[in-house]
Design an enzyme around this catalytic site. Structure first.
Site, mmCIF file in Angstrom:
data_model
loop_
_atom_site.group_PDB
_atom_site.id
_atom_site.type_symbol
_atom_site.label_atom_id
_atom_site.label_comp_id
_atom_site.label_asym_id
_atom_site.label_seq_id
_atom_site.Cartn_x
_atom_site.Cartn_y
_atom_site.Cartn_z
ATOM 1 N N ARG A 40 -16.795 -48.761 29.047
ATOM 2 C CA ARG A 40 -17.707 -49.650 29.771
ATOM 3 C C ARG A 40 -17.770 -49.185 31.223
ATOM 4 O O ARG A 40 -16.772 -49.267 31.931
ATOM 5 C CB ARG A 40 -17.230 -51.106 29.695
ATOM 6 C CG ARG A 40 -17.350 -51.730 28.318
ATOM 7 C CD ARG A 40 -17.015 -53.214 28.349
ATOM 8 N NE ARG A 40 -17.102 -53.827 27.043
ATOM 9 C CZ ARG A 40 -18.228 -54.300 26.506
ATOM 10 N NH1 ARG A 40 -19.346 -54.227 27.168
ATOM 11 N NH2 ARG A 40 -18.218 -54.851 25.310
ATOM 12 N N ARG A 54 -20.197 -43.539 24.732
ATOM 13 C CA ARG A 54 -19.458 -43.805 23.492
ATOM 14 C C ARG A 54 -19.610 -42.675 22.493
ATOM 15 O O ARG A 54 -18.728 -42.446 21.657
ATOM 16 C CB ARG A 54 -19.884 -45.149 22.914
ATOM 17 C CG ARG A 54 -19.494 -46.283 23.846
ATOM 18 C CD ARG A 54 -19.856 -47.643 23.332
ATOM 19 N NE ARG A 54 -19.472 -48.657 24.310
ATOM 20 C CZ ARG A 54 -19.592 -49.965 24.124
ATOM 21 N NH1 ARG A 54 -20.080 -50.433 22.982
ATOM 22 N NH2 ARG A 54 -19.217 -50.808 25.059
ATOM 23 N N GLU A 107 -19.935 -49.775 19.291
ATOM 24 C CA GLU A 107 -21.402 -49.880 19.229
ATOM 25 C C GLU A 107 -22.023 -48.811 20.113
ATOM 26 O O GLU A 107 -21.732 -48.740 21.312
ATOM 27 C CB GLU A 107 -21.835 -51.278 19.675
ATOM 28 C CG GLU A 107 -23.341 -51.488 19.634
ATOM 29 C CD GLU A 107 -23.943 -51.499 21.025
ATOM 30 O OE1 GLU A 107 -24.876 -50.697 21.249
ATOM 31 O OE2 GLU A 107 -23.495 -52.274 21.880
#
Length: 426
Positions: free
Chosen positions: A280, A394, A352
């Site tokens: 993040r 990610r 995700e």
């Protein structure tokens, strides 16, 4: 934004939609909107009646003057009517502004195919692809791998901009550039038009796609700028708003755009393991897919959009699963949403990497994107869809962690190796 007529005529149905989302079905803003809508319509009728009276009186005044008769009494009466019309116009302006303000805060109702549920625990896995590779050693998390390979430097990023940012260096920077080129090439080969768009957008554009007003606190704003600009959180904003306030020909649809942009978001996760590494961050790179389509084709286009995002992950040989979001975990703007989650060997969990959403007419009504189904036909609101194709951080995490070797090196997937220029980082 929702159609006011729909809310007026289907208030009970919409209350059930709010309840499915886990919201109060006795929403005071919805109650205020319905009351105000009735008042606005009543005021409009009265204003229009007085305007008709003005028009008729103007003709009578003209006739009286042509006949050289006194029209002073009728003129004085119409001056009073004009003042009343002016008052009603101002009232309508205030009522309309408040109606629009409330409409901008109401979420999209979930599509009938969306499962009921309260949160992410009720989401439904609808597809699985690939199997996590068994490793005969203890896998390292990406931040440790990145430091040992000298491709990720978080301390220096913090020195430059604070926590929540990353510096990729050497092969880390090259891997990022390779991924972006690879993804854009794949999407353009599948029929998307590549767009190089601004990384700043004005308030109207941010409102048009639904980031404002709800998520303003999560945005970076260019304070003091004359055009009230925001750093974009996703290329969805500029790509969708390319056709704001336009009426498109049916022959031009579907429109399929892809674009790379840096993305900026203030919110970078709660304290804990999610703040380690690049899981993040406040700034990240992403390739976005946007479609503008006829209303009757949007759910077929939604499935093909999902397949386009999956195609990237499949070529990179990353195990993933597709999750259908339940009503309680659905995005504010979305009518139906899939998430693609990729496997992270170092963290031992699914991450995700793409959300693939159908907004139906929710964004197009806000942004004024319409099309004519046939020549001279009345314009209708198009349906808009978007999906990450995909987000880089990610993807990097999964590539590094899943392809790490016992000697500390990282293998590059065969499909990506020609772009990267090597078969491993070591």
């Amino acid at each position: 934004m929702l159609d006011l007529r729909y809310l007026r005529e289907n208030a009970d149905e919409y209350r059930q939609a709010l309840k499915r989302r886990g919201m109060d079905d006795q929403n005071p803003l919805l109650d205020e909107l319905l009351t105000l809508d009735a008042e606005w319509r009543h005021t409009t009728v009265e204003r229009d009646r007085l305007r008709e009276e003005q028009n008729a009186a103007s003709k009578r005044i003209g006739a009286l003057k042509r006949e050289r008769k006194n029209a002073d009494a009728l003129i004085a009466e119409m001056q009073s009517v004009a003042r009343r019309v002016h008052e009603l116009d101002k009232r309508l302006s205030v009522q309309r502004a408040r109606l629009d303000e409330i409409q901008m805060t109401l979420p999209n109702p979930p599509h009938a195919d969306v499962p009921d549920g309260a949160d992410e625990n009720d989401n439904v896995v609808v597809k699985e692809w690939g199997e996590p590779k068994p490793l005969d050693f203890e896998p390292l998390p990406h931040w440790t791998l990145g430091e040992r390979l000298d491709i990720l430097d978080l301390p220096r990023a913090a020195k430059i901009a604070g926590s929540g940012f990353a510096v990729l260096k050497g092969d880390g920077a090259r891997l990022t550039r390779s991924l972006l080129r690879f993804m854009l090439d794949q999407h353009t080969q599948r029929g998307y038009t590549e767009i190089w768009a601004p990384a700043l957008a004005n308030r109207a554009s941010m409102s048009g796609t639904g980031q404002l007003p709800k998520f303003e606190e999560d945005m970076y704003r260019a304070a003091g700028h004359a055009h009230d600009l925001f750093l974009i959180p996703t290329a969805e904003v500029p790509l969708t708003n390319m056709h704001a306030d336009e009426i498109l020909d049916a022959e031009s649809l579907p429109i399929r755009y892809c674009g790379y942009t840096p993305c900026f978001r203030r919110e970078a996760g709660a304290a804990g393991r999610d703040t380690r590494g690049i899981l993040r961050v406040h700034q990240f790179d992403k390739v976005e897919l946007v479609k503008i389509v006829p209303a009757d084709a949007s759910y077929d286009e939604h499935e093909s959009l999902l397949a386009d995002a999956e195609h990237i992950v499949q070529l990179l040989e990353i195990p993933y699963r597709v999750v259908l979001m339940c009503a309680g975990d659905l995005d504010f703007k979305g009518a139906k949403q899939y998430d693609i989650e990729i496997w992270s060997a170092g963290e031992g969990r699914w991450l995700e990497v793409s959300s693939v959403s159908n907004f139906e007419a929710f964004q197009s009504r806000r942004a004024g994107i319409r099309y004519r189904p046939a020549p001279r036909a009345k314009p209708e609101y198009a349906h808009t869809l978007n999906g990450s194709g995909v987000a880089v951080p990610r993807l990097l995490i999964s590539l590094l962690e899943n392809n790490q070797q016992a000697d500390g090196s990282v293998a590059i997937p065969p499909a990506l190796a020609p772009y990267f220029g090597a078969e491993r980082i070591g």
